[in-house]
Design a protein around this motif. Structure first.
Motif, PDB file in Angstrom:
ATOM      1  N   GLN A 161      -0.101 -33.971  28.140  1.00 42.90           N
ATOM      2  CA  GLN A 161      -0.091 -35.429  28.094  1.00 42.90           C
ATOM      3  C   GLN A 161      -1.243 -35.975  27.249  1.00 42.90           C
ATOM      4  OE1 GLN A 161       0.850 -34.831  32.611  1.00 42.90           O
ATOM      5  NE2 GLN A 161       0.512 -36.997  32.290  1.00 42.90           N
ATOM      6  N   THR A 162      -1.599 -35.267  26.178  1.00 41.48           N
ATOM      7  CA  THR A 162      -2.722 -35.658  25.331  1.00 41.48           C
ATOM      8  C   THR A 162      -2.583 -37.110  24.891  1.00 41.48           C
ATOM      9  OG1 THR A 162      -3.063 -33.411  24.544  1.00 41.48           O
ATOM     10  CG2 THR A 162      -3.929 -35.175  23.156  1.00 41.48           C
ATOM     11  N   GLY A 163      -3.689 -37.839  24.998  1.00 40.43           N
ATOM     12  CA  GLY A 163      -3.717 -39.241  24.604  1.00 40.43           C
ATOM     13  C   GLY A 163      -3.618 -40.210  25.773  1.00 40.43           C
ATOM     14  N   ASN A 164      -3.140 -39.751  26.931  1.00 30.84           N
ATOM     15  CA  ASN A 164      -3.061 -40.631  28.102  1.00 30.84           C
ATOM     16  C   ASN A 164      -4.468 -40.941  28.609  1.00 30.84           C
ATOM     17  OD1 ASN A 164      -0.309 -40.417  27.902  1.00 30.84           O
ATOM     18  ND2 ASN A 164      -0.003 -39.484  29.897  1.00 30.84           N
ATOM     19  N   THR A 165      -4.667 -42.188  29.015  1.00 29.31           N
ATOM     20  CA  THR A 165      -5.947 -42.642  29.541  1.00 29.31           C
ATOM     21  C   THR A 165      -5.711 -43.327  30.875  1.00 29.31           C
ATOM     22  OG1 THR A 165      -6.846 -42.914  27.320  1.00 29.31           O
ATOM     23  CG2 THR A 165      -7.937 -44.120  29.060  1.00 29.31           C
ATOM     24  N   PHE A 166      -6.596 -43.083  31.830  1.00 29.38           N
ATOM     25  CA  PHE A 166      -6.460 -43.632  33.174  1.00 29.38           C
ATOM     26  C   PHE A 166      -7.740 -44.368  33.569  1.00 29.38           C
ATOM     27  CE2 PHE A 166      -4.090 -39.706  32.760  1.00 29.38           C
ATOM     28  CZ  PHE A 166      -2.834 -40.045  33.241  1.00 29.38           C
ATOM     29  N   ARG A 167      -7.586 -45.556  34.157  1.00 25.03           N
ATOM     30  CA  ARG A 167      -8.732 -46.314  34.679  1.00 25.03           C
ATOM     31  C   ARG A 167      -9.191 -45.671  35.987  1.00 25.03           C
ATOM     32  NH1 ARG A 167      -9.460 -52.136  33.777  1.00 25.03           N
ATOM     33  NH2 ARG A 167      -8.570 -52.557  31.728  1.00 25.03           N
ATOM     34  N   ILE A 168     -10.489 -45.634  36.174  1.00 23.69           N
ATOM     35  CA  ILE A 168     -11.073 -45.151  37.422  1.00 23.69           C
ATOM     36  C   ILE A 168     -11.695 -46.384  38.089  1.00 23.69           C
ATOM     37  CG2 ILE A 168     -12.641 -43.472  38.482  1.00 23.69           C
ATOM     38  CD1 ILE A 168     -10.481 -42.160  36.772  1.00 23.69           C
ATOM     39  N   ASP A 169     -10.842 -47.236  38.678  1.00 25.97           N
ATOM     40  CA  ASP A 169     -11.347 -48.490  39.233  1.00 25.97           C
ATOM     41  C   ASP A 169     -11.321 -48.550  40.758  1.00 25.97           C
ATOM     42  OD1 ASP A 169      -8.596 -48.617  39.291  1.00 25.97           O
ATOM     43  OD2 ASP A 169      -8.440 -50.383  38.027  1.00 25.97           O
ATOM     44  N   ALA A 170     -10.814 -47.523  41.411  1.00 27.37           N
ATOM     45  CA  ALA A 170     -10.801 -47.465  42.880  1.00 27.37           C
ATOM     46  C   ALA A 170     -11.967 -46.607  43.366  1.00 27.37           C
ATOM     47  CB  ALA A 170      -9.478 -46.862  43.354  1.00 27.37           C
ATOM     48  N   PRO A 171     -12.378 -46.769  44.627  1.00 25.53           N
ATOM     49  CA  PRO A 171     -13.453 -45.913  45.153  1.00 25.53           C
ATOM     50  C   PRO A 171     -13.085 -44.426  45.126  1.00 25.53           C
ATOM     51  CG  PRO A 171     -13.098 -47.794  46.601  1.00 25.53           C
ATOM     52  CD  PRO A 171     -11.997 -47.814  45.585  1.00 25.53           C
ATOM     53  N   GLU A 172     -11.783 -44.101  45.317  1.00 25.07           N
ATOM     54  CA  GLU A 172     -11.307 -42.719  45.209  1.00 25.07           C
ATOM     55  C   GLU A 172     -10.054 -42.696  44.344  1.00 25.07           C
ATOM     56  OE1 GLU A 172     -10.696 -40.621  48.860  1.00 25.07           O
ATOM     57  OE2 GLU A 172     -12.826 -40.689  49.380  1.00 25.07           O
ATOM     58  N   THR A 173     -10.025 -41.778  43.390  1.00 27.54           N
ATOM     59  CA  THR A 173      -8.877 -41.611  42.499  1.00 27.54           C
ATOM     60  C   THR A 173      -8.419 -40.164  42.610  1.00 27.54           C
ATOM     61  OG1 THR A 173      -9.779 -43.268  40.987  1.00 27.54           O
ATOM     62  CG2 THR A 173      -8.087 -41.801  40.110  1.00 27.54           C
ATOM     63  N   THR A 174      -7.177 -39.968  43.059  1.00 26.08           N
ATOM     64  CA  THR A 174      -6.661 -38.613  43.247  1.00 26.08           C
ATOM     65  C   THR A 174      -6.024 -38.093  41.961  1.00 26.08           C
ATOM     66  OG1 THR A 174      -4.570 -39.487  44.085  1.00 26.08           O
ATOM     67  CG2 THR A 174      -6.271 -38.926  45.710  1.00 26.08           C
ATOM     68  N   ILE A 175      -6.111 -36.773  41.786  1.00 24.98           N
ATOM     69  CA  ILE A 175      -5.573 -36.093  40.610  1.00 24.98           C
ATOM     70  C   ILE A 175      -4.720 -34.935  41.089  1.00 24.98           C
ATOM     71  CG2 ILE A 175      -6.127 -34.842  38.483  1.00 24.98           C
ATOM     72  CD1 ILE A 175      -8.942 -36.139  38.655  1.00 24.98           C
ATOM     73  N   GLY A 176      -3.512 -34.782  40.531  1.00 17.69           N
ATOM     74  CA  GLY A 176      -2.692 -33.641  40.904  1.00 17.69           C
ATOM     75  C   GLY A 176      -1.300 -33.681  40.326  1.00 17.69           C
ATOM     76  N   ARG A 177      -0.521 -32.666  40.677  1.00 13.24           N
ATOM     77  CA  ARG A 177       0.844 -32.507  40.182  1.00 13.24           C
ATOM     78  C   ARG A 177       1.845 -33.361  40.963  1.00 13.24           C
ATOM     79  NH1 ARG A 177       1.766 -27.215  41.178  1.00 13.24           N
ATOM     80  NH2 ARG A 177       3.401 -27.567  42.681  1.00 13.24           N
ATOM     81  N   ASP A 178       1.488 -33.821  42.144  1.00 13.36           N
ATOM     82  CA  ASP A 178       2.357 -34.702  42.928  1.00 13.36           C
ATOM     83  C   ASP A 178       2.339 -36.092  42.285  1.00 13.36           C
ATOM     84  OD1 ASP A 178       3.446 -36.487  44.839  1.00 13.36           O
ATOM     85  OD2 ASP A 178       2.769 -35.225  46.496  1.00 13.36           O
ATOM     86  N   PRO A 179       3.516 -36.678  42.001  1.00 14.23           N
ATOM     87  CA  PRO A 179       3.559 -38.002  41.366  1.00 14.23           C
ATOM     88  C   PRO A 179       2.885 -39.108  42.183  1.00 14.23           C
ATOM     89  CG  PRO A 179       5.700 -36.946  41.231  1.00 14.23           C
ATOM     90  CD  PRO A 179       4.847 -36.090  42.121  1.00 14.23           C
ATOM     91  N   ALA A 180       2.609 -38.872  43.454  1.00 12.06           N
ATOM     92  CA  ALA A 180       1.923 -39.873  44.281  1.00 12.06           C
ATOM     93  C   ALA A 180       0.440 -40.010  43.918  1.00 12.06           C
ATOM     94  CB  ALA A 180       2.056 -39.515  45.759  1.00 12.06           C
ATOM     95  N   ASN A 181      -0.116 -39.070  43.148  1.00  8.12           N
ATOM     96  CA  ASN A 181      -1.515 -39.148  42.738  1.00  8.12           C
ATOM     97  C   ASN A 181      -1.720 -40.269  41.728  1.00  8.12           C
ATOM     98  OD1 ASN A 181      -3.064 -36.789  43.952  1.00  8.12           O
ATOM     99  ND2 ASN A 181      -1.213 -35.791  43.183  1.00  8.12           N
ATOM    100  N   ALA A 182      -2.908 -40.862  41.744  1.00  5.88           N
ATOM    101  CA  ALA A 182      -3.237 -41.905  40.764  1.00  5.88           C
ATOM    102  C   ALA A 182      -3.207 -41.336  39.344  1.00  5.88           C
ATOM    103  CB  ALA A 182      -4.604 -42.491  41.072  1.00  5.88           C
ATOM    104  N   ILE A 183      -3.660 -40.090  39.202  1.00  4.02           N
ATOM    105  CA  ILE A 183      -3.592 -39.396  37.908  1.00  4.02           C
ATOM    106  C   ILE A 183      -2.636 -38.224  38.097  1.00  4.02           C
ATOM    107  CG2 ILE A 183      -4.870 -38.130  36.139  1.00  4.02           C
ATOM    108  CD1 ILE A 183      -7.339 -39.792  36.922  1.00  4.02           C
ATOM    109  N   PHE A 184      -1.432 -38.401  37.582  1.00  2.00           N
ATOM    110  CA  PHE A 184      -0.355 -37.413  37.715  1.00  2.00           C
ATOM    111  C   PHE A 184      -0.386 -36.498  36.502  1.00  2.00           C
ATOM    112  CE2 PHE A 184       4.397 -36.879  36.792  1.00  2.00           C
ATOM    113  CZ  PHE A 184       4.513 -35.738  37.566  1.00  2.00           C
ATOM    114  N   LEU A 185      -0.694 -35.216  36.713  1.00  2.00           N
ATOM    115  CA  LEU A 185      -0.735 -34.217  35.652  1.00  2.00           C
ATOM    116  C   LEU A 185       0.449 -33.274  35.867  1.00  2.00           C
ATOM    117  CD1 LEU A 185      -4.565 -33.440  35.564  1.00  2.00           C
ATOM    118  CD2 LEU A 185      -3.272 -35.084  34.176  1.00  2.00           C
ATOM    119  N   ASN A 186       1.470 -33.458  35.083  1.00  2.00           N
ATOM    120  CA  ASN A 186       2.747 -32.774  35.271  1.00  2.00           C
ATOM    121  C   ASN A 186       2.747 -31.395  34.607  1.00  2.00           C
ATOM    122  OD1 ASN A 186       5.364 -32.297  36.023  1.00  2.00           O
ATOM    123  ND2 ASN A 186       6.272 -33.659  34.503  1.00  2.00           N
TER     124      ASN A 186
END
Length: 135
Positions: free
Chosen positions: A42-67
């Protein structure tokens, strides 16, 4: 020739001076901390880190979804506090790397490189606008 001790712990660091990984936001003014993908599916994608906690993972429910299968469903989280920003590994299979070292938890600073599976991300902190003086 000196022998290496098998009892010592060694730290392996990935090289971070990769000229093929440009810092896409280096010259931009950004309103809040962000993380951008510079290598991976997903090169080029950018995500805001504006919440106190930002989750990252393969599950689409994460704020940062890495497929990608190299990423755990709940891989890591970024935590913002008044004292600074940290990333914490959530028991992922392949680990979380910051600036070339595998970590359980580590502080993030402007320009920190984060490796999650096949993804390389760069953390960007908001920068205050420069005030030019006529001196």
């Amino acid at each position: 020739m000196a022998e290496l001790s098998t009892d010592s712990t060694r730290v392996f660091r990935m090289p971070i001076d990769d000229a093929t990984a440009p810092d896409l936001l280096n010259s931009s003014q950004i309103p809040c901390p962000m993380i951008s993908i510079i290598k991976g599916p997903q090169t080029g994608n950018t995500f805001r880190i504006d919440a106190p906690e930002t989750t990252i993972g393969r599950d689409p429910a994460n704020a940062i979804f890495l497929n990608d299968m190299t990423v755990s469903r709940s891989h890591a989280k970024i935590v913002r506090t008044p004292l600074g920003t940290t990333i914490e590994d959530l028991g992922s299979l392949n680990g979380t790397w910051v600036d070339g070292a595998i970590v359980n938890s580590a502080p993030l600073h402007d320009g920190s490189s984060v490796q999650i599976g096949t993804f390389t991300l760069i953390y960007h902190e908001s920068k205050p606008e420069r005030i030019e003086t006529g001196e």
